[in-house]
Design a protein around this motif. Structure first.
Motif, PDB file in Angstrom:
ATOM      1  N   ILE A  53      49.248 -10.926   7.581  1.00 18.56           N
ATOM      2  CA  ILE A  53      48.938 -12.343   7.796  1.00 18.56           C
ATOM      3  C   ILE A  53      48.498 -12.576   9.242  1.00 18.56           C
ATOM      4  O   ILE A  53      47.625 -13.409   9.502  1.00 18.56           O
ATOM      5  CB  ILE A  53      50.146 -13.239   7.418  1.00 18.56           C
ATOM      6  CG1 ILE A  53      49.791 -14.734   7.478  1.00 18.56           C
ATOM      7  CG2 ILE A  53      51.354 -12.992   8.311  1.00 18.56           C
ATOM      8  CD1 ILE A  53      49.476 -15.326   6.172  1.00 18.56           C
ATOM      9  N   ALA A  80      54.253 -14.882   3.594  1.00 21.81           N
ATOM     10  CA  ALA A  80      54.001 -14.028   4.759  1.00 21.81           C
ATOM     11  C   ALA A  80      54.273 -14.798   6.060  1.00 21.81           C
ATOM     12  O   ALA A  80      54.848 -14.261   7.008  1.00 21.81           O
ATOM     13  CB  ALA A  80      52.571 -13.507   4.727  1.00 21.81           C
ATOM     14  N   MET A  81      53.854 -16.067   6.099  1.00 24.77           N
ATOM     15  CA  MET A  81      54.130 -16.885   7.285  1.00 24.77           C
ATOM     16  C   MET A  81      55.628 -17.080   7.456  1.00 24.77           C
ATOM     17  O   MET A  81      56.159 -17.054   8.561  1.00 24.77           O
ATOM     18  CB  MET A  81      53.438 -18.244   7.174  1.00 24.77           C
ATOM     19  CG  MET A  81      51.946 -18.182   7.423  1.00 24.77           C
ATOM     20  SD  MET A  81      51.118 -19.738   7.009  1.00 24.77           S
ATOM     21  CE  MET A  81      51.680 -20.798   8.342  1.00 24.77           C
ATOM     22  N   GLN A  82      56.299 -17.297   6.312  1.00 21.70           N
ATOM     23  CA  GLN A  82      57.752 -17.475   6.325  1.00 21.70           C
ATOM     24  C   GLN A  82      58.432 -16.266   6.944  1.00 21.70           C
ATOM     25  O   GLN A  82      59.408 -16.398   7.685  1.00 21.70           O
ATOM     26  CB  GLN A  82      58.197 -17.620   4.862  1.00 21.70           C
ATOM     27  CG  GLN A  82      59.362 -18.487   4.625  1.00 21.70           C
ATOM     28  CD  GLN A  82      59.057 -19.924   4.979  1.00 21.70           C
ATOM     29  OE1 GLN A  82      59.382 -20.363   6.069  1.00 21.70           O
ATOM     30  NE2 GLN A  82      58.413 -20.643   4.096  1.00 21.70           N
ATOM     31  N   MET A 119      54.254 -24.465  11.542  1.00 22.19           N
ATOM     32  CA  MET A 119      54.315 -23.020  11.294  1.00 22.19           C
ATOM     33  C   MET A 119      53.073 -22.339  11.853  1.00 22.19           C
ATOM     34  O   MET A 119      53.144 -21.252  12.419  1.00 22.19           O
ATOM     35  CB  MET A 119      54.434 -22.742   9.798  1.00 22.19           C
ATOM     36  CG  MET A 119      55.819 -22.994   9.248  1.00 22.19           C
ATOM     37  SD  MET A 119      55.865 -22.912   7.446  1.00 22.19           S
ATOM     38  CE  MET A 119      55.681 -21.153   7.157  1.00 22.19           C
ATOM     39  N   MET A 157      52.628 -19.223  14.412  1.00 24.04           N
ATOM     40  CA  MET A 157      51.763 -18.068  14.113  1.00 24.04           C
ATOM     41  C   MET A 157      50.779 -17.833  15.253  1.00 24.04           C
ATOM     42  O   MET A 157      50.584 -16.696  15.697  1.00 24.04           O
ATOM     43  CB  MET A 157      50.961 -18.305  12.827  1.00 24.04           C
ATOM     44  CG  MET A 157      51.756 -18.414  11.558  1.00 24.04           C
ATOM     45  SD  MET A 157      52.547 -16.871  11.093  1.00 24.04           S
ATOM     46  CE  MET A 157      51.120 -15.813  10.922  1.00 24.04           C
ATOM     47  N   ASP A 191      50.402 -16.313   1.130  1.00 20.83           N
ATOM     48  CA  ASP A 191      50.224 -16.577   2.554  1.00 20.83           C
ATOM     49  C   ASP A 191      51.454 -17.273   3.132  1.00 20.83           C
ATOM     50  O   ASP A 191      51.899 -16.970   4.235  1.00 20.83           O
ATOM     51  CB  ASP A 191      48.998 -17.471   2.784  1.00 20.83           C
ATOM     52  CG  ASP A 191      47.705 -16.706   2.594  1.00 20.83           C
ATOM     53  OD1 ASP A 191      47.743 -15.459   2.564  1.00 20.83           O
ATOM     54  OD2 ASP A 191      46.647 -17.344   2.487  1.00 20.83           O
ATOM     55  N   LEU A 192      51.987 -18.222   2.370  1.00 21.81           N
ATOM     56  CA  LEU A 192      53.159 -18.945   2.849  1.00 21.81           C
ATOM     57  C   LEU A 192      54.358 -18.027   2.992  1.00 21.81           C
ATOM     58  O   LEU A 192      55.111 -18.123   3.961  1.00 21.81           O
ATOM     59  CB  LEU A 192      53.487 -20.104   1.904  1.00 21.81           C
ATOM     60  CG  LEU A 192      52.642 -21.345   2.105  1.00 21.81           C
ATOM     61  CD1 LEU A 192      52.868 -22.327   0.967  1.00 21.81           C
ATOM     62  CD2 LEU A 192      53.012 -22.014   3.423  1.00 21.81           C
ATOM     63  N   VAL A 198      57.190 -14.203   9.169  1.00 23.00           N
ATOM     64  CA  VAL A 198      56.981 -14.243  10.621  1.00 23.00           C
ATOM     65  C   VAL A 198      57.954 -15.242  11.253  1.00 23.00           C
ATOM     66  O   VAL A 198      58.573 -14.975  12.286  1.00 23.00           O
ATOM     67  CB  VAL A 198      55.516 -14.606  10.958  1.00 23.00           C
ATOM     68  CG1 VAL A 198      55.342 -14.818  12.457  1.00 23.00           C
ATOM     69  CG2 VAL A 198      54.571 -13.518  10.465  1.00 23.00           C
ATOM     70  N   MET A 199      58.113 -16.397  10.590  1.00 26.86           N
ATOM     71  CA  MET A 199      59.049 -17.412  11.091  1.00 26.86           C
ATOM     72  C   MET A 199      60.473 -16.844  11.150  1.00 26.86           C
ATOM     73  O   MET A 199      61.177 -17.008  12.141  1.00 26.86           O
ATOM     74  CB  MET A 199      59.070 -18.640  10.172  1.00 26.86           C
ATOM     75  CG  MET A 199      57.793 -19.425  10.078  1.00 26.86           C
ATOM     76  SD  MET A 199      57.374 -20.266  11.619  1.00 26.86           S
ATOM     77  CE  MET A 199      58.815 -21.293  11.834  1.00 26.86           C
TER      78      MET A 199
END
Lengths: 356, 356
Positions: free
Chosen positions: A286, B249-251, A250, A254, B246-247, B253-254
């Motif tokens: 983020i 937020a990353m999710q 991941m 990013m 944070d996870l 983006v993914m």
């Protein structure tokens, strides 16, 4: 193993120790994947194996010694131990190298008198010494025996420190170390599989003294927390390792997004980075959160990166995204972020202090 | 609180309970952020508060009762407890609602005779009942008292189950629940802050019986693991909460990347999804790994999603990325993935079984 016997005629009479063991094959396969894959010849991935004499590094040494010409053992002595302990482990590794038919080198990491965090100093000195020895032996790769239980420990350490998204993905299986590459071929293998392999091969190992580091939290994690976690979930180390792999993957997505959406439109003049404020406002927090670390890495040789706090980043992002047009300046570790109505600018803290 | 007094003249003589407390203000602020932000009027975010009588849900009730016209308490009785316990907590919540000057509703979740996992059944029945009551009271929002320690517990549960990237980010602060939205305004607040707030306001609470769920691992985590983690790092719950944010937020983006790079070029015909194989080969495994779950969600109403294993996904991705041009079929839970030389296709498992 054909490679070994064809490259070293003296070994032809007897297959290398552990040649038939599935865990050995698995470690070798992973080492090949991490060091260039199918298209790299084994002699081109000559690897210095950091070998303390502990179970993990002995397992790693046995696996890579299947190709003796591509494997050199390195044993680093730390000055935080008694001469008897140090000599015992050194002699063990020397005898192991002989038995495996591979070269062996020794180094010293002296840190007990240095100021600062002893564990961090010892780690840095160890890696410096390994890099030096790798140079001497023309090894482009250095391998360590970090395994899945170490990964779990690292994840928990990061969780407890409140690490940001980057730290929390744990140790990487391959990472640059100066002009070398550091490999961790055991990272997906739990400690118990490693010990089982050694028992099945009838190999003794040293109690790994380098693991008795003085960091209080790490010791408590290892002694109290990990056994409890293992009782709750015998597969916990394997799960932590998968989790970390997903996070690293991941993270890579990013990174690619930050480069494409925030760095391509960034105007770089000397040590100054400039963006249209509207551009930053259009992207998720983020992603903005990566910019200070990236600036540190690329402009400041990573100096002061450890002074970047989550709080400073959050406060800067809040200001960038706010409706206010008043010019403000934010200190983010070694960076000054200047926010104007339509522009956001990073400069190094010192040069900014001079110019104001 | 001006809103409360202006909307409910009977309250004007006395400010609502906890009106001056900083934790109350913080919960209210978070509730407003999660339910539409600055541009939504408080009457438009009328919220049903799930209130067991435990500390967390009582704190939530006190905070949202600052705007009595936007807050309704709901207490759900479970049939897994004695009538005395059930009646005690029900009476407590009724009295609390009266004291706070807000409406109160009751519901029943009967699951003890149902087959399957008792904890999961109870949760589902509870949410169904809450959704029904929210409808009756014209509440677009339902709020629960999940806090940072619950989040830590959830992260550890996912770690122990070997959950994939989606599960491992923990509970979301806002998530759809039928035609309602489920809010968790306490998710960043550690349990000890909640209890401190109640003590400072001199409010007693019930022992939260719904937390004594019968799941063995969850109880062990709560009773053995969490106290040890808190001793090692008193800030652990706050850190887990940040990690989870944070996870998430990353999710996001993914998700955005998967939509843009894998779903836009996907050809959708009835229940069939088709991609050029070269397209999938060009993207990271972690992104391909999202497709089976997405297919389940959009085509199969999420039916069979729990039968998708990590192993099946990994094996499918390996085949997609391999050099082999032999046509193969892979079962991924309720999906059949057909791999051809230049095409990858998803169909539902049943229809595929019929056609072959």
């Amino acid at each position: 193993m054909n490679d070994a016997s064809s490259q070293d005629p003296e070994q032809q009479s007897m297959p290398p120790l552990g040649a038939d063991h599935p865990s050995v094959a698995r470690i070798l396969r992973r080492w090949r994947q991490l060091s260039g894959g199918r298209h790299t010849r084994d002699p081109d991935r000559k690897t210095l194996v950091a070998c303390s004499g502990g179970a993990d590094s002995v397992a790693l040494a046995i696996a890579l010694a299947q190709i003796p010409s591509s494997c050199v053992l390195a044993h680093i002595q730390h000055d935080m131990r008694t001469p008897e302990q140090a000599e015992h482990d050194r002699a063990y590794v020397e005898a192991l190298a002989k038995r495996l038919g591979v070269d062996c080198a020794f180094g010293i990491a002296a840190v007990s008198e240095e100021p600062g965090n002893l564990e961090a100093n010892a780690r840095e000195a160890r890696y410096q010494e390994l890099a030096r020895i790798a140079d001497e032996h023309a090894c482009p790769y250095i391998a360590t025996g970090h395994h899945a239980d170490d990964q779990l420990e690292t994840l928990l350490m990061h969780l407890m420190r409140g690490s940001g998204t980057r730290g929390m993905s744990g140790m990487r299986p391959a990472t640059p170390l100066g002009n070398k590459t550091l490999l961790r071929p055991l990272l997906e293998i739990p400690r118990n599989e490693i010990e089982t392999m050694l028992r099945e091969l009838d190999i003794a190992w040293c109690h790994d003294q380098t693991n008795d580091d003085p960091a209080y939290v790490r010791n408590r994690i290892r002694q109290d927390l990990l056994p409890l976690l293992r009782r709750l979930d015998p597969e916990i180390a394997r799960h932590a390792s998968q989790w970390s792999q997903d996070l690293v993957a991941m993270q890579e997505v990013m990174d690619e997004r930050v480069e494409a959406t925030l760095m391509e439109p960034c105007t770089i003049t000397d040590s100054q980075w400039r963006w249209p404020r509207e551009l930053l406002q259009a992207h998720p927090d983020i992603m903005l959160g990566y910019l200070p670390g990236l600036y540190c890495l690329r402009v400041l040789d990573n100096e002061g990166a450890d002074r970047i706090t989550r709080r400073a980043i959050d406060s800067w992002i809040r200001s960038v995204k706010s409706d206010s047009n008043n010019p403000t300046e934010h200190r983010i570790g070694p960076i000054v972020a200047h926010i104007r109505a339509h522009e956001v600018r990073f400069t190094p803290a010192e040069s900014s202090e001079l110019s104001t």
